[in-house]
Design a protein around this motif. Structure first.
Motif, mmCIF file in Angstrom:
data_model
loop_
_atom_site.group_PDB
_atom_site.id
_atom_site.type_symbol
_atom_site.label_atom_id
_atom_site.label_comp_id
_atom_site.label_asym_id
_atom_site.label_seq_id
_atom_site.Cartn_x
_atom_site.Cartn_y
_atom_site.Cartn_z
ATOM 1 N N LEU A 1 0.827 -1.204 0.000
ATOM 2 C CA LEU A 1 0.000 0.000 0.000
ATOM 3 C C LEU A 1 0.865 1.260 0.000
ATOM 4 C CD1 LEU A 1 -2.792 -1.222 2.403
ATOM 5 C CD2 LEU A 1 -2.874 -1.026 -0.072
ATOM 6 N N TRP A 2 1.708 1.404 1.016
ATOM 7 C CA TRP A 2 2.653 2.520 0.999
ATOM 8 C C TRP A 2 3.818 2.175 1.901
ATOM 9 C CZ3 TRP A 2 -2.012 3.158 3.739
ATOM 10 C CH2 TRP A 2 -1.909 3.459 5.089
ATOM 11 N N GLU A 3 4.936 2.888 1.695
ATOM 12 C CA GLU A 3 6.088 2.632 2.551
ATOM 13 C C GLU A 3 5.867 3.354 3.866
ATOM 14 O OE1 GLU A 3 9.907 3.490 0.855
ATOM 15 O OE2 GLU A 3 10.895 3.276 2.794
ATOM 16 N N TRP A 4 5.953 2.603 4.960
ATOM 17 C CA TRP A 4 5.654 3.211 6.250
ATOM 18 C C TRP A 4 6.828 4.085 6.695
ATOM 19 C CZ3 TRP A 4 4.824 0.678 11.679
ATOM 20 C CH2 TRP A 4 4.010 1.527 12.448
ATOM 21 N N PHE A 5 8.010 3.493 6.764
ATOM 22 C CA PHE A 5 9.182 4.287 7.134
ATOM 23 C C PHE A 5 10.436 3.503 6.762
ATOM 24 C CE2 PHE A 5 8.483 1.483 10.707
ATOM 25 C CZ PHE A 5 9.760 1.046 11.005
ATOM 26 N N ASN A 6 11.543 4.230 6.803
ATOM 27 C CA ASN A 6 12.840 3.601 6.597
ATOM 28 C C ASN A 6 13.819 4.335 7.493
ATOM 29 O OD1 ASN A 6 15.311 2.713 5.795
ATOM 30 N ND2 ASN A 6 14.925 2.927 3.604
ATOM 31 N N ALA A 7 14.167 3.696 8.595
ATOM 32 C CA ALA A 7 15.037 4.359 9.563
ATOM 33 C C ALA A 7 16.256 3.496 9.826
ATOM 34 C CB ALA A 7 14.291 4.609 10.872
ATOM 35 N N GLY A 8 17.425 4.079 9.622
ATOM 36 C CA GLY A 8 18.646 3.341 9.892
ATOM 37 C C GLY A 8 18.721 2.053 9.078
ATOM 38 N N GLY A 9 18.087 2.028 7.909
ATOM 39 C CA GLY A 9 18.139 0.839 7.070
ATOM 40 C C GLY A 9 17.040 -0.166 7.368
ATOM 41 N N TYR A 10 16.240 0.113 8.382
ATOM 42 C CA TYR A 10 15.119 -0.782 8.705
ATOM 43 C C TYR A 10 13.892 -0.244 7.992
ATOM 44 C CZ TYR A 10 11.527 -3.013 11.627
ATOM 45 O OH TYR A 10 10.439 -3.727 12.081
ATOM 46 N N GLN A 11 13.408 -1.026 7.041
ATOM 47 C CA GLN A 11 12.335 -0.541 6.179
ATOM 48 C C GLN A 11 11.079 -1.360 6.405
ATOM 49 O OE1 GLN A 11 13.262 -0.920 2.071
ATOM 50 N NE2 GLN A 11 11.522 0.292 1.413
ATOM 51 N N VAL A 12 9.974 -0.659 6.524
ATOM 52 C CA VAL A 12 8.700 -1.372 6.694
ATOM 53 C C VAL A 12 7.680 -0.819 5.709
ATOM 54 C CG1 VAL A 12 6.781 -1.843 8.232
ATOM 55 C CG2 VAL A 12 9.104 -1.953 9.105
ATOM 56 N N GLU A 13 7.095 -1.715 4.955
ATOM 57 C CA GLU A 13 6.019 -1.362 4.025
ATOM 58 C C GLU A 13 4.682 -1.652 4.693
ATOM 59 O OE1 GLU A 13 5.800 -0.698 0.594
ATOM 60 O OE2 GLU A 13 7.955 -0.546 0.190
#
Lengths: 517, 651
Positions: free
Chosen positions: B94-106
């Motif tokens: 649906l959308w990319e939630w976040f990407n912090a310090g290389g940790y990515q959650v869709e």
């Protein structure tokens, strides 16, 4: 030359403060309107600036540097990166909300509200300067100077014990500031030794400071920041200030102004003294975990609603400091995001409690009960603020807390595990407070509690909206923060732990090595 | 231990054979999967933000929203039936939630055989319960809000089962927790309801610690929490880490599914309106823990110790819940004990690995039918009895409430496992699988079946048979058809649900195999013998209950009972334990910390402040001049020190 956006950002609230103070006495409403206009104008400028960073629209925001005291190498140097942008955004959003929330707070004392509102804008201007400044002397001066308006805001407009709380606040922070002063001078002297005396932060970061010296200077900075933030055991001024200041003032103090402390940690203490930061990190991580648990336990034991929220802030600041000093990308980005989200959520809590106090005239939990019956909207907003305080996903606070915990877990497993206790305790202090004040049979004295008024709805609506929007769509904000955090961590030069079980195409041997615990 | 390891070997090989279904990007009808969540979420938003304007139509909006989601679920299910056996998994980003310090959650969804089963259960039973609630909550002035919360629950629960990333699952996980909190405490003016709601949330938060640490561990080990990456790389991780993740997930599951040692909240949760107990605290939310374990099959397959822990938790809870269920006179609490126990069965099955995953889900589905049926039946009884819940004050209701009686009886026959009712198919398979794994597990499961028969017969006899013990002048009345129609539908499902599911999915094991893998074990005895043994145990339970509650008149006062009964009435001292070990010391700790903080830590500072106490009054006198002089002093001080240091340093 391009338009000096950053200087304008600071000048507007300063001007607003002056104009508010100039309104003739007795024209209280006008003074408030002037102040609110000033805050909204600042918000507009802040919004333009964040457009450039959050959505890549070039509006011409640039670093600014003007000569100030050339003899000392001090300059009016301003710049913005993701970390400061996040906090500037918080400040400009929070100020008009707080101004609207404290619309009537000066009145019970029959004091002239114009001073209160002028001081608020003065604090805003100083806080914005602290976030945007790239000059250490400038930072230090505003770091100290903002104590003065805050001292008067607490001391003149607060509750019955306000003088005590204000003096305590001032003494604590002054003490920290003086220690920091010594360290600031120490850094300056080092820059003189290295060739040219300067307070320009990028130049100071480039200095090569011996590790022993770094430690002393780092401690000087950290004590000041740990008092401001506040970190256990330097925290005891906050509950008093939170309890005695007016609700909106307490909201601004712990929601926005105290972030200067954690901002100083990540934006100054880390890059200036990377070796010392690395050395002291385990100690600070320990103190942060103690703060998390201690603040939460103390919050559970409070009978005064505002003190209670003050202690929850200590617990949350523990998370922020933990995230910064765990020194991983996830944890530091999470901590910075936490600064923003804690601001929103704490302001919401203080403000709603302020609504209750305005109706009932008491800060004590025991004087409330069953309020949801006569005032369901008030109860609903209170519950929302409480849920945001306990970091319920997908509210914005969740992501920051989770990133701090999981990022910390990469470096300090025990600390992360103990920190997760915070999520249980948070549920306890928040929901117990809700249960005692809002549910059950309506307690005598609460029968006719009026529900939210229009002004109050206007105060909480933007907070709720932001908590939801950042919760669902945090990416633009997290991206700019992450971009700014990365170079900071590179400066500190800590190994970033990679995944222990790499993707399947790596050699089996390597993965076996990596998975040993 | 030996048998555990041999299972592991089987598990790994079968996983490779069957569990390797590759999810493809959703296209066509599957790309509308998000609508499943959107309908009830929109419903909740309208109802909760719409205010009084929506009061009159609130229940209809809520019911329609949930039903639309069910229709969508059926459409997707039919479409899925048309796909190949191992081509039924679809992901939707649906959308990319976040990407912090290389940790990515869709924010992404995964629709596969497992989530499909849950979607149908949640929206199907959920919609029926919406309909039922129209009648049940008719006289409640906050009915609109009730439907808003129900819709919120359905949306969150769907997100939980459709998420394709553990962190997204966690959003649904906490969302259902919130809905549960709001609905347990729906009658907030009752202090007991408010306390129960808070207790449920806080105990669940203990489980959430496990969830947070599980995801944190995944981040450390895999650098991601998305199902696809975690499952694909699970075999590269060390057994130690996989066991840790498995145990953390189990802790989370224990909270949500009220499994030992986090079971204490479920009985109190019966404070909520009965439709809530049926939907959230019986049919769907409390089974989320089972879903979590089955979904994490790839991890548990490689962590035999964690699976053993799952089995042990399941076995303890299944006996514990059953024993508690035997001693309760409150019909809802008896059913709640039963729910704990039945979920214990599912946990036990899930802990058996590929040999049991499918059976766990199968039992979860049939349990969803018959337990919702019985809870709504209990609600119907309460509706006719002025909200009385004490079975000692019921009796002989089969005449007064024939429909409720008949439908409840179907649920009863299903849960005790009489063929061909739904529970027979699912529970028998768990007992078989347990015996195949280990005699001890098998005997626990068998014993549980006997006790289940006992307490359910007791509920049946005390409520619907025997002398009339109710005192009210008006005889109890049957509920309106808006309530009895859902009862009838659920009763039909209780009868044919087991065989029906086997028929529709072409044997549920085959249906789920691409997700969970499968494994068969040889029984230590002929199957017919085991089936007979189970039936005999069940009949024995029924007979004992008949002897105690059918032949003798039921006393209206509470008999003293033996020590086990007394313990069971007090929930086997779960609360007493929590109070003695956690609450009391916690309160003591908090109080002493507050004391120390106010007198010790702070004392030193207060002393200083008192010493300068005069300062503040003096400051007040020169307020105006103070700011300037302070700033000047500060600035002069800085200048002075800098100059001094420069002078000292200069050669």
């Amino acid at each position: 030359m391009t338009f000096p956006w950053l200087t304008t950002l600071i000048a507007l609230p300063a001007l607003g403060a002056v104009l508010t103070a100039l309104v003739p006495s007795g024209r209280g409403v006008l003074a408030k309107q002037v102040a609110l206009t000033g805050a909204l104008a600042t918000l507009a400028v802040g919004a333009v600036i964040s457009l450039q960073y959050l959505f890549d629209l070039d509006v011409g925001v640039e670093a600014e540097r003007y000569e100030w005291i050339p003899q000392f190498g001090a300059s009016w140097a301003l710049d913005v990166n993701g970390i400061s942008l996040a906090l500037i955004g918080l400040t400009v959003v929070a100020t008009p909300i707080v101004a609207l929330a404290m619309w009537r707070e000066a009145e019970p004392d029959k004091r002239d509200p114009k001073t209160f509102f002028a001081l608020l804008l003065a604090v805003e201007a100083l806080t914005l300067t602290a976030f945007a400044s790239r000059d250490l002397l400038l930072f230090y001066l505003v770091f100290e100077a903002m104590l003065i308006p805050l001292y008067f805001m607490i001391g003149m407009y607060g509750g019955p014990q306000r003088r005590y709380a204000a003096v305590k606040f001032l003494l604590y922070n002054l003490a920290g500031g003086l220690i920091m002063l010594a360290a600031v001078i120490g850094v300056y002297v080092l820059s003189v030794d290295a060739g040219s005396g300067t307070f320009f932060v990028p130049d100071l970061v480039a200095l090569d400071i011996a590790e022993d010296t770094q430690r002393w200077l780092f401690l000087g900075f950290m004590i000041a920041f740990a008092i401001k933030a506040p970190l256990w055991p330097f925290h005891t001024w906050l509950p008093d200030a939170a309890a005695e200041a007016t609700p909106a003032n307490a909201a601004f103090l712990s929601g926005v102004v105290d972030k200067v402390g954690t901002f100083g940690m990540i934006a100054l203490a880390l890059p200036l003294f990377p070796d010392a930061a690395r050395d002291f990190a385990p100690v600070i991580v320990t103190l942060a975990v103690v703060s998390i648990v201690y603040g939460a336990l103390l919050a559970i034991g409070q009978t005064d609603m505002k003190r209670l929220i003050g202690y929850t802030s200590i617990s949350h600041f523990g998370f922020i400091v933990l995230g910064i000093f765990a020194l991983t990308g996830e944890s530091a980005s999470g901590a910075t995001l936490y600064m923003v989200n804690h601001g929103l959520s704490t302001i919401a809590l203080f403000v709603v409690v302020g609504f209750m106090i305005a109706r009932r005239g008491s800060r004590l939990v025991g004087d409330y009960g069953g309020v949801q019956k006569p005032a369901p909207k008030l109860a609903g907003v209170f519950l929302f603020a409480a849920l945001s305080g306990l970091a319920l996903p997908p509210l914005s606070t969740f992501l920051s807390e989770f990133l701090v915990i999981s990022g910390t877990f990469l470096q300090y497993r025990e600390a992360a595990i103990v920190a997760t206790l915070g999520i249980v305790l948070a549920a306890l202090y928040m929901l117990w407070l809700y249960q005692r004040t809002m549910t059950g049979p309506v307690q005598a004295g609460n029968e006719d509690t009026p529900d939210l008024r229009r002004r109050e709805v206007a105060v909480v609506t933007p907070l709720i909206a932001l908590i939801l929007v950042i919760g669902f769509f945090p990416k633009p904000l997290v991206d700019v923060i992450d971009e700014a955090v990365e170079p900071t961590l590179t400066e500190v030069d800590v190994d970033q732990p990679g995944p222990l079980a790499p993707v399947a195409d790596e050699t089996a041997e390597h993965s076996n090595e990596g998975t040993e615990q | 231990m030996i048998s555990t390891y041999s299972t592991l070997a089987t598990a790994v090989s079968t996983q490779a054979e069957h569990g390797g279904q590759v999810a493809v990007e959703a296209t066509g009808i599957y790309s509308w999967t998000w609508l499943l969540i959107a309908f009830p979420l929109l419903g909740a938003a309208v109802l909760l933000l719409g205010g009084r304007r929506t009061d009159r139509i609130g229940h209809l909006v809520g019911t329609v929203a949930s039903s639309l989601s069910f229709v969508m679920g059926v459409v997707l299910f039919v479409a899925m039936l048309g796909e190949g056996d191992a081509e039924r998994a679809f992901t939707l980003d649906l959308w990319e939630w976040f990407n912090a310090g290389g940790y990515q959650v869709e924010v992404s969804l995964l629709l596969d055989q497992l989530s499909m089963a849950f979607v149908l259960l949640i929206t199907g039973v959920g919609s029926l319960i919406h309909v039922y609630s129209i009648g049940y909550m008719e006289h409640d002035e906050r009915r609109r809000r009730f439907f808003g919360y129900l819709n919120l629950f359905v949306a969150a629960m769907l997100l939980l089962v459709l998420a394709a990333d553990y962190l997204i699952l966690f959003i649904g996980w906490e969302g259902v927790g919130l809905a549960s909190y709001l609905l347990i405490g729906f009658w907030q003016h009752k202090p007991s309801a408010a306390v129960a709601a808070k207790k449920a949330f806080v105990v669940n938060r203990v489980g959430d610690m496990g969830m947070v640490l599980a995801v944190a561990s995944m981040l450390a080990v895999f650098g991601s929490s998305s199902y696809s990456l975690v499952f694909a790389n699970a075999e590269n991780a060390s057994t130690g880490w996989l066991t840790a993740i498995g145990l953390f997930l189990l802790l989370a599951a224990c909270g949500k599914s009220a499994q030992f040692p986090l079971q204490s909240w479920l009985l109190d949760a019966m404070e909520g309106p009965t439709p809530v107990s049926a939907l959230i605290h019986a049919a769907t939310m409390v089974t989320a823990g089972v879903y979590l374990v089955v979904r994490s099959a790839a991890i548990y397959d490689l962590a035999p110790d964690a699976r053993t822990a799952v089995v042990i938790v399941g076995a303890i809870t299944l006996l514990m819940g059953a024993i508690i269920g035997c001693a309760k006179d409150d019909i809802k609490k008896a059913l709640a004990g039963s729910t704990m126990s039945q979920i214990g069965y599912m946990m036990l099955a899930a802990g058996l690995g590929p040999a049991g995953y499918a059976f766990a889900i199968f039992h979860l589905l049939t349990h969803g039918f018959f337990k919702a049926n019985m809870f709504l039946g209990a609600g119907s009884v309460m509706h006719g009895m002025n909200d009385e819940v004490d079975m000692r004050k019921f009796g002989g209701l089969r005449v007064a409430m024939p429909v409720t009686f008949a439908t409840f009886a179907m649920g009863y026959l299903a849960i005790i496992g009489i063929p061909p009712f739904a529970g027979y198919f699912s529970k028998d398979r768990i007992i078989e699988a347990a015996f195949a794994e280990n005699w001890v597990y098998g005997i626990c499961a068998l014993l549980g079946a006997g006790i289940t028969a006992f307490y359910m017969t007791r509920v049946m006899l005390m409520t619907f048979f025997g002398a009339r013990r109710w005192k009210q002048s008006e005889p109890p009345h049957e509920s309106p058809s808006v309530m009895t129609v859902p009862l009838v539908v659920l009763a039909v499902l209780s009868v044919v649900g087991g065989a029906g599911l086997l028929y529709l999915t072409g044997d549920i094991v085959q249906w789920l195999a691409p997700v969970t893998g499968e494994a068969h074990h040889d029984l230590p005895m002929p199957l017919a013998l085991l089936v007979t043994l189970t039936l005999l145990t069940v009949l024995a339970g029924v007979a004992v209950a008949w002897g105690m509650y059918g032949r003798k008149a039921i006393r209206e006062d509470v008999p003293a009972g033996n020590p086990l009964t007394v313990a069971a009435r007090r929930d086997l001292y779960g609360d007493a334990f929590n109070e003695a070990v956690l609450m009391r010391p916690g309160q003591y700790l908090t109080r002493s910390l507050v004391y120390v903080e106010n007198r010790g830590v702070d004392g030193a500072v207060v002393g200083t402040a008192t010493a300068v106490g005069g300062l503040s009054s003096r400051l007040r006198r020169w307020q105006t001049g103070f700011v300037r002089s302070y700033a000047l002093t500060m600035f002069a001080g800085v200048g002075f020190v800098v100059v001094a240091m420069l002078l000292v340093r200069l050669p």
